[in-house]
Design a protein around this motif. Structure first.
Motif, PDB file in Angstrom:
ATOM      1  N   ASN A  11       9.757  13.599   0.443  1.00 54.62           N
ATOM      2  CA  ASN A  11       8.826  14.578  -0.135  1.00 54.62           C
ATOM      3  C   ASN A  11       7.999  14.063  -1.310  1.00 54.62           C
ATOM      4  O   ASN A  11       7.291  14.839  -1.945  1.00 54.62           O
ATOM      5  N   HIS A  12       8.113  12.755  -1.602  1.00 55.62           N
ATOM      6  CA  HIS A  12       7.319  12.164  -2.677  1.00 55.62           C
ATOM      7  C   HIS A  12       7.546  12.910  -3.998  1.00 55.62           C
ATOM      8  O   HIS A  12       6.612  13.215  -4.733  1.00 55.62           O
ATOM      9  N   LYS A  13       8.822  13.193  -4.269  1.00 56.83           N
ATOM     10  CA  LYS A  13       9.150  13.865  -5.523  1.00 56.83           C
ATOM     11  C   LYS A  13       9.394  12.832  -6.624  1.00 56.83           C
ATOM     12  O   LYS A  13       9.782  11.700  -6.345  1.00 56.83           O
ATOM     13  N   PHE A  48       0.867  -1.190   0.000  1.00 63.85           N
ATOM     14  CA  PHE A  48       0.000   0.000   0.000  1.00 63.85           C
ATOM     15  C   PHE A  48       0.896   1.228   0.000  1.00 63.85           C
ATOM     16  O   PHE A  48       1.733   1.384   0.881  1.00 63.85           O
ATOM     17  N   ASP A  49       0.707   2.103  -0.972  1.00 66.25           N
ATOM     18  CA  ASP A  49       1.554   3.285  -1.072  1.00 66.25           C
ATOM     19  C   ASP A  49       0.929   4.473  -0.341  1.00 66.25           C
ATOM     20  O   ASP A  49      -0.301   4.628  -0.333  1.00 66.25           O
ATOM     21  N   ASP A  50       1.778   5.287   0.245  1.00 67.88           N
ATOM     22  CA  ASP A  50       1.461   6.616   0.794  1.00 67.88           C
ATOM     23  C   ASP A  50       0.947   6.621   2.233  1.00 67.88           C
ATOM     24  O   ASP A  50       1.058   7.627   2.915  1.00 67.88           O
ATOM     25  N   GLY A  51       0.369   5.510   2.714  1.00 67.60           N
ATOM     26  CA  GLY A  51      -0.059   5.459   4.121  1.00 67.60           C
ATOM     27  C   GLY A  51      -1.339   6.219   4.416  1.00 67.60           C
ATOM     28  O   GLY A  51      -1.390   7.077   5.313  1.00 67.60           O
ATOM     29  N   ALA A  95      10.111   2.492   2.946  1.00 67.89           N
ATOM     30  CA  ALA A  95      10.383   3.908   2.668  1.00 67.89           C
ATOM     31  C   ALA A  95       9.751   4.301   1.335  1.00 67.89           C
ATOM     32  O   ALA A  95       9.586   3.474   0.434  1.00 67.89           O
ATOM     33  N   HIS A  96       9.377   5.568   1.237  1.00 68.44           N
ATOM     34  CA  HIS A  96       8.744   6.071   0.002  1.00 68.44           C
ATOM     35  C   HIS A  96       9.244   7.501  -0.242  1.00 68.44           C
ATOM     36  O   HIS A  96       8.509   8.337  -0.742  1.00 68.44           O
ATOM     37  N   THR A  97      10.489   7.750   0.190  1.00 69.23           N
ATOM     38  CA  THR A  97      11.188   9.045   0.182  1.00 69.23           C
ATOM     39  C   THR A  97      10.570  10.012   1.204  1.00 69.23           C
ATOM     40  O   THR A  97       9.592   9.658   1.867  1.00 69.23           O
TER      41      THR A  97
HETATM   42 ZN    ZN Z   1       3.116   7.369  -3.608  1.00 71.48          ZN
END
Ligand code: ZN
Length: 350
Positions: free
Chosen positions: A234-236, A97-100, A230-232
């Motif tokens: 700042n989501h850049k 699942f991305d972004d939480g 981890a998903h960075t």
């Molecule tokens: Zn994302």
């Protein structure tokens, strides 16, 4: 355009039964599924981001289907172990699942727990820090709430009508494409901030209202079924960052922030957006150099044993709100549809 092609391709595959023939050849050793939101459907015809959500009912059917299928649902660590050990006796699926988003905790987590299924959350740390800019949702709100918007295009003020549904849809696609084509992430963010400011859309509210905070993440992370990835920070879009050090910092700092907040150092990474214009060779190399066990893209595909040599460039299958039919998912998981997409290249890590 792409959507139409996939849908057409899937119908063809399904009705011709071709995927059954291709299955032993193209089924791969496993698959990683991508989800974003799991929540009840919203009303309103203008929902350009609907492809990022599925209903709780659909999600439960997916879990039941996985339970019935002769397939292991495993954690990312176990997937990694299988690759390293060459242990491909059984096909496997990882749920990511991305972004939480909060709706994952509300709607998906109780179902995952009931089915005792491991899963991973990829968290961009600016989201629980309440500094994130969910610009794709802000753009949707700006266009939904206005009949006309102004944009500076090539240095000139231009006005765009968006009173009707078809105008809203067309304008969203056009502005989204325009933003994605910008040279730097800073430019993209500046345009969205300006749009939000003059249409009085609260850009910070999307993060605050939709994403889990550290407390909520801590509660879900305490469950051994949950892997925090981890998903960075700042989501850049990492490929837009001109400076290699900045890419490295985005990946590495997000890992340190999660470690400090939750007491767990992420071993796995998801590239923001994650398509071939967002993460490429440079990003795959940096993730490997930083010691991530695996890193996942959104390039569509199932996993083959050859991915052992490309563990920071893994494909995933998006469980897409646009195709909420069981038969689509069956075909997708057979590997036939995505293999066709990849032109029958088994590894796409260039
Ligand atoms: Zn994302």
């Amino acid at each position: 355009m792409k959507k139409t092609i996939i849908r057409g391709g899937l119908e063809t595959l399904y009705f011709s039964g071709l995927h059954h023939l291709l299955r032993p050849l193209l089924g791969g050793v496993g698959a990683i599924l991508t989800l974003h939101h799991v929540r009840p459907p919203r009303s309103g015809a203008f929902q350009p981001n609907r492809l990022l959500e599925v209903t709780p009912q659909f999600f439960e059917r997916l879990l039941r289907q996985l339970t019935r299928a002769d397939i292991d649902v495993v954690s990312l660590d176990e997937m990694h172990r299988r690759f390293i050990a060459g242990d491909f006796k059984r096909r496997f699926v990882c749920l990511t699942f991305d972004d939480g988003y909060k709706d994952i905790k509300t709607y998906a987590y109780p179902l995952l727990k009931r089915h005792n299924m491991p899963f991973a959350l990829f968290v961009a740390t600016s989201f629980p820090d309440r500094l994130g800019e969910l610009w794709w949702l802000a753009l949707e709100a700006v266009i939904a709430q206005n009949k006309r918007i102004a944009l500076v295009v090539d240095g000139e003020d231009r006005f765009f009508d968006c009173g009707s549904l078809s105008e809203k849809r067309a304008l969203y696609d056009a502005v989204y494409g325009y933003l994605r084509s910008m040279k730097t992430e800073e430019e993209l963010r500046r345009v969205v901030r300006d749009l939000c400011a003059y249409t009085r859309v609260d850009l910070a509210a999307f993060c605050r209202d939709l994403c889990m905070d550290w407390q909520e993440l801590g509660e879900i992370a305490a469950d051994p079924l949950c892997t925090i990835g981890a998903h960075t920070v700042n989501h850049k879009i990492l490929m837009k960052l001109p400076d290699e050090a900045a890419v490295r910092a985005e990946m590495d700092m997000s890992r340190s922030v999660i470690d400090a907040a939750l007491g767990r150092r992420p071993q796995h990474l998801a590239y923001p957006i994650g398509d071939p214009t967002s993460a490429g060779r440079r990003e795959f190399r940096i993730a490997a150099e930083l010691g991530f066990k695996t890193a996942v893209t959104t390039r569509p595909g199932v996993l083959f044993r050859e991915h052992r040599d490309h563990l920071t460039a893994l494909p995933r299958i998006s469980v897409n709100g646009e195709y909420q039919q069981q038969r689509y998912l069956k075909v997708l998981m057979s590997g036939a549809a995505t293999a066709m997409w990849n032109g029958f290249r088994r590894v796409n890590a260039a």
